[in-house]
Write an enzyme that holds these catalytic residues in place. Structure first.
Site, PDB file in Angstrom:
ATOM      1  N   GLU A 126       0.751  -1.502  -0.220  1.00 47.32           N
ATOM      2  CA  GLU A 126      -0.077   0.057   0.125  1.00 47.32           C
ATOM      3  C   GLU A 126       0.871   1.258  -0.002  1.00 47.32           C
ATOM      4  O   GLU A 126       1.758   1.365   0.754  1.00 47.32           O
ATOM      5  CB  GLU A 126      -0.977   0.097   1.265  1.00 47.32           C
ATOM      6  CG  GLU A 126      -2.156  -1.255   1.357  1.00 47.32           C
ATOM      7  CD  GLU A 126      -2.822  -1.091   0.272  1.00 47.32           C
ATOM      8  OE1 GLU A 126      -2.841  -0.092  -0.738  1.00 47.32           O
ATOM      9  OE2 GLU A 126      -3.789  -1.917  -0.146  1.00 47.32           O
TER      10      GLU A 126
ATOM     11  N   CYS B 224      -7.878  -1.736   8.089  1.00 48.38           N
ATOM     12  CA  CYS B 224      -6.515  -2.065   7.661  1.00 48.38           C
ATOM     13  C   CYS B 224      -5.864  -0.532   7.275  1.00 48.38           C
ATOM     14  O   CYS B 224      -4.703  -0.076   7.634  1.00 48.38           O
ATOM     15  CB  CYS B 224      -6.294  -2.741   6.301  1.00 48.38           C
ATOM     16  SG  CYS B 224      -6.501  -4.441   6.751  1.00 48.38           S
TER      17      CYS B 224
ATOM     18  N   HIS C 115      -1.185  -5.711   1.789  1.00 46.17           N
ATOM     19  CA  HIS C 115      -2.411  -6.482   1.636  1.00 46.17           C
ATOM     20  C   HIS C 115      -2.204  -7.623   1.127  1.00 46.17           C
ATOM     21  O   HIS C 115      -1.730  -8.087  -0.178  1.00 46.17           O
ATOM     22  CB  HIS C 115      -3.500  -5.798   0.900  1.00 46.17           C
ATOM     23  CG  HIS C 115      -4.594  -5.015   1.825  1.00 46.17           C
ATOM     24  ND1 HIS C 115      -4.884  -3.721   1.820  1.00 46.17           N
ATOM     25  CD2 HIS C 115      -5.315  -5.404   2.758  1.00 46.17           C
ATOM     26  CE1 HIS C 115      -5.692  -3.407   2.497  1.00 46.17           C
ATOM     27  NE2 HIS C 115      -6.243  -4.353   3.205  1.00 46.17           N
TER      28      HIS C 115
HETATM   29  N1  PCA Z   1      -8.271  -6.836   6.209  1.00 42.68           N
HETATM   30  C1  PCA Z   1      -9.200  -5.763   6.579  1.00 42.68           C
HETATM   31  C2  PCA Z   1      -9.264  -5.350   8.094  1.00 42.68           C
HETATM   32  C3  PCA Z   1      -8.547  -6.817   8.553  1.00 42.68           C
HETATM   33  C4  PCA Z   1      -7.997  -7.522   7.420  1.00 42.68           C
HETATM   34  O1  PCA Z   1      -7.266  -8.556   7.557  1.00 42.68           O
HETATM   35  C5  PCA Z   1      -8.903  -4.489   5.602  1.00 42.68           C
HETATM   36  O2  PCA Z   1      -8.670  -4.598   4.547  1.00 42.68           O
HETATM   37  O3  PCA Z   1      -9.212  -3.339   6.149  1.00 42.68           O
END
Ligand code: PCA
Length: 214
Positions: A79, A142, A166
């Site tokens: 990200e 996240c 991610h």
């Molecule tokens: N993914 C979510 C929150 C926890 C996770 O593993 C997100 O992308 O916000």
């Protein structure tokens, strides 16, 4: 000894597992002369950073890598930016839904990752890993933890580098989800290891490049 703090999230949104917890469990305790400190965070807006902050203060890590699941993405996403808003239809694990809710009313609109994105992409391409840069971490928990962590580092003038990664689903998560992308966790583990190597051993990467360039 340098410390690297790595976070995963617990399962959420009716999924039985979160791939990031399984990846975290398989990472070693030591890597490239650094100690790896692991923590699994609650998927709760107002709790996640409450768990992480004391870990940052206690360990003063050189690097913080946060991981989360991004259902539907097919590649590992580094990200680029966290935005100053909570806004999602998905409930957190305490049932909270947030819309149009600034994370920090006096904070900047957005905060860029402090990970060296170009170097990471060069290194992961070389290893043929399915990694790409993402320009949105969403506006759920996240993005929230990425924003809170980068804001904490900036306001306290820390040298710590930090970023959010991610991950797609694992194959075992998509057995009952036709056409949903998934990825074997060995790619995720190798990507995390590569990122740590790039940041902690920048010279190792450069000398490899020099050797390769003759
Ligand atoms: N993914 C979510 C929150 C926890 C996770 O593993 C997100 O992308 O916000």
């Amino acid at each position: 000894m340098k410390k690297v703090l790595i976070t995963a999230f617990e399962a959420f949104n009716n999924e039985p597992t979160n791939p990031t917890e399984l990846v975290l469990a398989e990472l070693p305790e030591f890597l490239f002369d650094a100690r790896i400190i692991k923590v699994t965070l609650p998927v709760v807006y107002d709790k996640a950073f409450e768990v992480l902050k004391p870990m940052i203060e206690k360990h003063q890590p050189s690097l913080i890598l946060m991981m989360g699941l991004a259902a539907g993405r097919s590649q590992i996403n580094i990200e680029r930016i966290a935005i100053n808003i909570n806004d999602s239809n998905t409930k957190d694990n305490l049932g909270n839904i947030k819309h149009f809710d600034p994370i920090d009313r006096s904070g900047p609109d957005g905060l860029f990752t402090t990970l060296p994105l170009e170097k990471i992409i060069t290194a992961t391409r070389k290893r043929k890993l399915p990694v790409t840069i993402s320009n949105t971490a969403g506006a759920y928990v996240c993005n929230h933890i990425m924003y809170k962590t980068l804001n904490h580092i900036q306001t306290n003038d820390l040298k710590t580098k930090a970023g959010f990664i991610h991950m797609p689903f694992l194959p075992e998560n998509v057995i009952d989800k036709p056409n949903m992308p998934s990825l074997d966790k060995r790619y995720m583990i190798e990507t995390i290891t590569t990122i740590i190597n790039v940041i902690l051993n920048p010279l190792a990467l450069e000398s490899t490049q020099r050797i390769m360039n003759g």
